[in-house]
Scaffold this motif. Sequence first.
Motif, PDB file in Angstrom:
ATOM      1  N   ALA A 327       0.852  -1.193   0.000  1.00 12.89           N
ATOM      2  CA  ALA A 327       0.000   0.000   0.000  1.00 12.89           C
ATOM      3  C   ALA A 327       0.885   1.238   0.000  1.00 12.89           C
ATOM      4  CB  ALA A 327      -0.909   0.001   1.224  1.00 12.89           C
ATOM      5  N   GLY A 328       0.472   2.254  -0.773  1.00 11.74           N
ATOM      6  CA  GLY A 328       1.208   3.514  -0.774  1.00 11.74           C
ATOM      7  C   GLY A 328       2.123   3.720  -1.952  1.00 11.74           C
ATOM      8  N   LEU A 329       2.060   2.858  -2.953  1.00  5.29           N
ATOM      9  CA  LEU A 329       2.855   3.086  -4.163  1.00  5.29           C
ATOM     10  C   LEU A 329       2.320   4.323  -4.903  1.00  5.29           C
ATOM     11  CD1 LEU A 329       3.239  -0.599  -5.372  1.00  5.29           C
ATOM     12  CD2 LEU A 329       5.049   0.871  -4.453  1.00  5.29           C
ATOM     13  N   PRO A 330       3.128   4.964  -5.716  1.00  5.44           N
ATOM     14  CA  PRO A 330       2.718   6.233  -6.326  1.00  5.44           C
ATOM     15  C   PRO A 330       1.468   6.109  -7.192  1.00  5.44           C
ATOM     16  CG  PRO A 330       4.771   5.417  -7.284  1.00  5.44           C
ATOM     17  CD  PRO A 330       4.510   4.591  -6.088  1.00  5.44           C
ATOM     18  N   GLU A 331       0.592   7.094  -7.030  1.00  2.00           N
ATOM     19  CA  GLU A 331      -0.645   7.231  -7.807  1.00  2.00           C
ATOM     20  C   GLU A 331      -1.649   6.100  -7.562  1.00  2.00           C
ATOM     21  OE1 GLU A 331      -1.034  10.243  -9.414  1.00  2.00           O
ATOM     22  OE2 GLU A 331       0.853  10.485  -8.336  1.00  2.00           O
ATOM     23  N   GLU A 332      -1.472   5.345  -6.485  1.00  2.19           N
ATOM     24  CA  GLU A 332      -2.484   4.349  -6.114  1.00  2.19           C
ATOM     25  C   GLU A 332      -3.230   4.879  -4.895  1.00  2.19           C
ATOM     26  OE1 GLU A 332      -3.306   0.177  -6.915  1.00  2.19           O
ATOM     27  OE2 GLU A 332      -1.815  -0.133  -5.354  1.00  2.19           O
ATOM     28  N   ASP A 333      -4.424   5.428  -5.120  1.00  2.00           N
ATOM     29  CA  ASP A 333      -5.205   5.975  -4.015  1.00  2.00           C
ATOM     30  C   ASP A 333      -5.994   4.860  -3.329  1.00  2.00           C
ATOM     31  OD1 ASP A 333      -7.303   5.388  -5.732  1.00  2.00           O
ATOM     32  OD2 ASP A 333      -7.779   7.476  -6.186  1.00  2.00           O
ATOM     33  N   TYR A 334      -6.855   5.246  -2.396  1.00  2.00           N
ATOM     34  CA  TYR A 334      -7.578   4.266  -1.574  1.00  2.00           C
ATOM     35  C   TYR A 334      -8.414   3.327  -2.439  1.00  2.00           C
ATOM     36  CZ  TYR A 334     -10.776   2.458   2.003  1.00  2.00           C
ATOM     37  OH  TYR A 334     -11.521   1.642   2.833  1.00  2.00           O
ATOM     38  N   MET A 335      -9.164   3.861  -3.388  1.00  2.00           N
ATOM     39  CA  MET A 335     -10.046   3.017  -4.201  1.00  2.00           C
ATOM     40  C   MET A 335      -9.249   2.136  -5.157  1.00  2.00           C
ATOM     41  SD  MET A 335     -12.949   3.434  -2.973  1.00  2.00           S
ATOM     42  CE  MET A 335     -13.854   2.432  -4.175  1.00  2.00           C
ATOM     43  N   SER A 336      -8.125   2.648  -5.643  1.00  2.00           N
ATOM     44  CA  SER A 336      -7.276   1.822  -6.497  1.00  2.00           C
ATOM     45  C   SER A 336      -6.679   0.668  -5.697  1.00  2.00           C
ATOM     46  CB  SER A 336      -6.155   2.662  -7.110  1.00  2.00           C
ATOM     47  OG  SER A 336      -5.225   1.842  -7.786  1.00  2.00           O
ATOM     48  N   PHE A 337      -6.254   0.958  -4.459  1.00  2.00           N
ATOM     49  CA  PHE A 337      -5.696  -0.121  -3.638  1.00  2.00           C
ATOM     50  C   PHE A 337      -6.789  -1.131  -3.279  1.00  2.00           C
ATOM     51  CE2 PHE A 337      -4.427  -2.216   0.283  1.00  2.00           C
ATOM     52  CZ  PHE A 337      -3.214  -2.744  -0.134  1.00  2.00           C
ATOM     53  N   ARG A 338      -8.009  -0.643  -3.070  1.00  2.00           N
ATOM     54  CA  ARG A 338      -9.130  -1.562  -2.821  1.00  2.00           C
ATOM     55  C   ARG A 338      -9.255  -2.547  -3.978  1.00  2.00           C
ATOM     56  NH1 ARG A 338     -14.460  -1.635  -4.606  1.00  2.00           N
ATOM     57  NH2 ARG A 338     -15.987  -2.578  -3.169  1.00  2.00           N
ATOM     58  N   LYS A 339      -9.140  -2.045  -5.203  1.00  2.00           N
ATOM     59  CA  LYS A 339      -9.221  -2.928  -6.366  1.00  2.00           C
ATOM     60  C   LYS A 339      -8.052  -3.914  -6.394  1.00  2.00           C
ATOM     61  CE  LYS A 339      -9.390  -3.016 -11.426  1.00  2.00           C
ATOM     62  NZ  LYS A 339      -8.290  -3.996 -11.533  1.00  2.00           N
ATOM     63  N   THR A 340      -6.840  -3.419  -6.124  1.00  2.00           N
ATOM     64  CA  THR A 340      -5.675  -4.308  -6.073  1.00  2.00           C
ATOM     65  C   THR A 340      -5.900  -5.427  -5.068  1.00  2.00           C
ATOM     66  OG1 THR A 340      -3.958  -2.783  -6.840  1.00  2.00           O
ATOM     67  CG2 THR A 340      -3.296  -4.409  -5.224  1.00  2.00           C
ATOM     68  N   PHE A 341      -6.356  -5.062  -3.881  1.00  2.00           N
ATOM     69  CA  PHE A 341      -6.594  -6.058  -2.829  1.00  2.00           C
ATOM     70  C   PHE A 341      -7.601  -7.100  -3.301  1.00  2.00           C
ATOM     71  CE2 PHE A 341      -8.613  -7.903   0.833  1.00  2.00           C
ATOM     72  CZ  PHE A 341      -7.642  -7.962   1.814  1.00  2.00           C
ATOM     73  N   ASN A 342      -8.700  -6.643  -3.858  1.00  2.00           N
ATOM     74  CA  ASN A 342      -9.746  -7.575  -4.298  1.00  2.00           C
ATOM     75  C   ASN A 342      -9.281  -8.450  -5.463  1.00  2.00           C
ATOM     76  OD1 ASN A 342     -11.698  -6.854  -2.385  1.00  2.00           O
ATOM     77  ND2 ASN A 342     -12.378  -5.111  -3.610  1.00  2.00           N
TER      78      ASN A 342
END
Length: 588
Positions: A327-342
Amino acid sequence: MNVLVTTLNAKYIHTSLALRYLKAFCQDDFKVELTEYTIKDPAMNVVSDLFQRKPDVIGFSCYIWNIEETIQIISMLKKVMPEVKIILGGPEVSYDVEYWMNRLSDIDFIVVGEGEETFHHLLKEIEGEQKYHFVYGVAYRKNGEAIINPPRPKLDLNQIPSPFYFEEDMQSLGNRVTYFETSRGCPFSCQFCLSSIEVGVRYFDIERTKRDLLHLIESGAKLIKFVDRTFNIKRDYALEIFQFLIDNHQDCVFQFEITADIMRPEVLDYLAEHAPPGIFRFEIGVQSTNDATNDIVKRRQNFTKLARTVTKVKESGKIDQHLDLIAGLPEEDYMSFRKTFNDVFALRPEELQLGFLKMLRGTGMRISAEKYEYKYMDHAPYEILENRVLPFSDIVRIKRVEDVLEKYWNAHRMDHTLLYLIKHEFASAFDFFQEFGDFWEARGWSRIGHQLEDLFTRLHLFLRRRDTERLPIIEALMKYDYFMNYKYKPRKVWWSYDIEKTEQSRLLKALAQQPGIAGEKFAALGLDEKQLHKHTMLEILPVDLASYMMSGDMKQEGTLLLVYYNPEESDRPNAYFIPLSALQRVFV
C-alpha cells in the motif's frame, strides 16, 4: 586478533546467512567468532555478552529492522570498550554512506555492498599496516574526515567457501530457518526495492548448490528459505533444483520467491505431477495491479499470466502460496488499492501479506519522493505516512484491514465463514476487512490480547451489530470452523450450547447402536458409547453444510454436526453431517 561478527535478528528462529559467508571467507586467515541476538534482547544483555567475549573487532550486519537497536548497542560498547574496532555492513548502511559515517561517530568502518572480500581485506589492514585507502568498498575515517573508497568489483560466487558446514550450526538446524541462495542480483528494476540497484544475476555452481542442500537436509534442516530475488528467472536451473529437492527432500520444506507471470507451463505441470504436498512454498510479490502505478515504479508485470500461474498452482493442491501487496505506491489511491486487494484476494492465496511502502535508502522511490509528495518516517523502517493521493487518514484505515487480515485470513481460523461472508454479505473482500477493522478499532480491541474464542465472539458481535442477513447460516459455519480448529475435544464453546445433557446422551447412544446413520466411514471407526462421550462434539445446525461444501448449495435442512477428535491422531478432527430426518427415523 579476535574478530567477532554479529547481528540482531528479528526472531530467534531466524539466522543470518551474511555472517556465515563472512566467517567462511575469512576463517583461513582469522579467528572469526559468530554470535546472534534478537531485536527483543535487552541492550545491556547484548553488550554484556559481547564484552565478555573480548573481541578486538566487531562486525555488525545492519538492516532496517535492527539498525536503531544496533546503534544503541554500539554506543554502549564504545563507552566500555573504546579500543574495539566497530565495522558496519549490510543493506541499511550501504547507501547514504556519508550520512552514516557522520551520524555514527562511534563506528570505525562501513563495508559497502557485497562484503566477503572487502571484510577480509579490511581485517588484513587492521591487523597490518592500516593502509585503508587500498581497501575498495570500504568507508573509514582519516583525521576526523569520512573517506569513502571506490566500490569493489563483484565476486565470482564460486570463490566464496560454503557457509553451511559450521559444527556449531548443526544442532539447531531443525529448530531454526536456514537461509540459502543459488544466485545474487535481480533482472528487474522495481524502484522500491534495493535489489534493483544491482545489475545482472550471478549464479553459484549448480553441483555445489546440490551438495550444500543435501548436506543441510541430511543434517536435519526442516525449513530452508531461498533468498534469491527471482528464483525461477533461469528456467532450466530452477527446474533442476526442483527435481533435486523432490528426489531428496526427506520432509524438509523449501520456500522460494518466484515471479509468477514468467513461470513456464511445463514447470508448473512437472510440479503438479511430481511435487509431494507441502514441501514447497512460493512467495509471490504482486504489490499492485494498477498498470499506471507499475509503470511508474518500473515493475513489469502481466497480472493475467500471474493469476493463471497462481490458480494452476492452487489447483494442484501441492504448494502453499504467499502473495505480497504494498500500500502507498505512487498514484495508487484508496479506491485503487481496494481494487488491487480484491484482485489478489480473488486468487485465494493461503497467505496475503499487506505491507506499506518503505522508502529505502538508495532506491528510486526515495530519490523521487518529493515528486509524489511523500512524507515518511525519518528513521528505519522509513515507512510512508502519506503521499499526494493517499492521505494519512487512508493509511490508518488500511492498517486496520491489515490487522484483521492477519488475525482472520492468514491465521486460517475460519475460512468457510469468511468466504461465505465475502461472497454473500459484503460488496468485496476488502469491504469486509475494512468494515470489521473499523469496528475492531472502535471497540479498542487492537490494544488488548485475544484467544481463539475471542476471534469468534468478536466477529459474531460485529455481524449482529450490523444486522447481517443470513446470520443463522453464518453461525452454523462459525460453529463448524470453531470445532475444526482443535486437535482434541474443546472444553468449551463460544456460543450458548443448547443440547441438554440428556438429549446429548440419547443421540450418542443412538449413534453407538446404529453408526451407519452417520455414514460408512463413521461406522468403520467402531466407536462405543463411552468413546463417543469422551471424544466427540455435537451441534444441531439449521442448514445442510455437507451439501454446501460439496456443491456450494446451502439447503435449509436441519442437520446434526458430529465432530470426532481421534486421540490416536494429531491431525484435524473428522466431521460428519447427519440429517435430522434420518435421526427421527431412528428414534421412531
